[in-house]
Design a protein around this motif. Structure first.
Motif, PDB file in Angstrom:
ATOM      1  N   TRP A  43      34.468  39.439  34.484  1.00 24.63           N
ATOM      2  CA  TRP A  43      35.065  38.273  35.191  1.00 24.63           C
ATOM      3  C   TRP A  43      35.298  37.074  34.205  1.00 24.63           C
ATOM      4  O   TRP A  43      36.231  36.321  34.175  1.00 24.63           O
ATOM      5  N   LYS A  55      38.423  35.206  33.023  1.00 21.59           N
ATOM      6  CA  LYS A  55      38.753  33.759  33.232  1.00 21.59           C
ATOM      7  C   LYS A  55      39.034  32.949  32.076  1.00 21.59           C
ATOM      8  O   LYS A  55      39.719  32.266  31.741  1.00 21.59           O
ATOM      9  N   LEU A 102      43.234  36.828  38.431  1.00 21.48           N
ATOM     10  CA  LEU A 102      42.769  35.604  38.916  1.00 21.48           C
ATOM     11  C   LEU A 102      43.750  35.240  39.878  1.00 21.48           C
ATOM     12  O   LEU A 102      43.281  34.598  40.914  1.00 21.48           O
ATOM     13  N   GLN A 112      42.532  36.885  42.879  1.00 18.75           N
ATOM     14  CA  GLN A 112      41.167  36.199  43.553  1.00 18.75           C
ATOM     15  C   GLN A 112      41.927  35.069  44.273  1.00 18.75           C
ATOM     16  O   GLN A 112      40.820  34.638  45.267  1.00 18.75           O
ATOM     17  N   THR A 113      42.586  34.289  43.942  1.00 23.27           N
ATOM     18  CA  THR A 113      42.957  32.929  44.651  1.00 23.27           C
ATOM     19  C   THR A 113      43.422  33.430  46.045  1.00 23.27           C
ATOM     20  O   THR A 113      43.461  32.761  47.108  1.00 23.27           O
TER      21      THR A 113
END
Ligand SMILES: *Cc1c(COP(=O)(O)O)cnc(C)c1O
Length: 243
Positions: free
Chosen positions: A65, A69, A83, A86-87
């Motif tokens: 992760w 990032k 990402l 994930q949001t």
């Protein structure tokens, strides 16, 4: 052949991350992501989990992760943008329209898995696979993978000499309504027995279809001996008999 923890260690020693495709194995045999040093695990809903195709699960280690990032490059495709995903899941920002029926299906599949419990599910797949393997070999066919490397969820069978496995599989499909697969590049046939498919009544059906369809192609097999061996090897747990 090396086992996953050894492969993961080798990769770590060389500064690489390890991605495991667990589409057909997740919940059919142990997979200890953290203990074995796996960085990313992916799974589809349609195989080991016994849900429907279309929704996948993915898990990342801390290291994976952090790597994601810190990526500077723009993602070549929105599908690959973890990402954004994930949001979407974490902060309700748009990434795509959620496949609602698939999510409900996977929720139900996971509920059933929790109800069965993983140890029971692993054991069901293991005993079913061993019984099926024994039935296939006793019938007179040969398995492709050495015994220590076999999965609980897929059995690979050598195509009998001088036969065309596409013809065998065609007969299995049209005459017995049983679908098994070939392989990419190898002359083998593969039987998947995963999740809810992995029940004794299906094992008998697939073994009979395989044996009779091979015989139709002129392969000399003892189908009844193989069927008896399957039956002998299935631990008759009353649970197994419930549909
Ligand atoms: C089936 C399978 C896939 C591909 O899944 P699709 O059913 O083609 O979407 C990928 N990896 C493994 C290990 C599989 O068994």
């Amino acid at each position: 052949m090396k086992c996953l923890p050894e492969v993961a260690q080798l990769a770590k020693d060389h500064g690489a991350l390890v991605v495991v495709d667990a589409v057909c194995t997740l919940t059919t045999m142990p997979l200890q992501m953290d203990e074995w040093g796996i960085d990313v695990t992916i799974a589809g809903g349609q195989k080991g989990l016994s849900s429907i195709p279309g929704v996948s699960l993915i898990a990342f280690s801390e290291e994976a992760w952090n790597t994601i990032k810190s990526r500077k490059a723009r993602q070549p495709h929105w599908c690959l943008d973890a990402l954004r995903a994930q949001t979407f899941w974490g902060s309700q920002q748009y990434h795509y329209t959620a496949p609602v029926p698939g999510i409900l299906a996977i929720h139900e599949a996971l509920r059933q898995i929790c109800e069965e419990t993983l140890p029971v599910r692993f054991e069901r797949h293991r005993t079913s696979s061993i019984a099926l393997q024994a039935g296939i070999e006793t019938m007179g066919l040969q398995l492709f993978v050495p015994i220590r490397d076999r999965l609980n969820s897929v059995v690979a069978i050598q195509t009998p000499l001088d036969t065309d496995n596409a013809k065998i599989r065609k007969t299995m499909s049209t005459r017995f309504h049983v679908e098994i697969s070939g392989a990419f590049g190898l002359d083998i046939m593969r039987i998947g027995q995963m999740g809810e498919q992995c029940r004794s009544q299906n094992l008998f059906k697939v073994l009979y279809a395989l044996g009779m369809s091979c015989r139709q192609q002129g392969v000399d097999l003892d189908v009844s001996l193989g069927m008896a061996e399957l039956e002998r090897n299935l631990v008759i747990d009353p649970e197994n008999l419930v549909d």
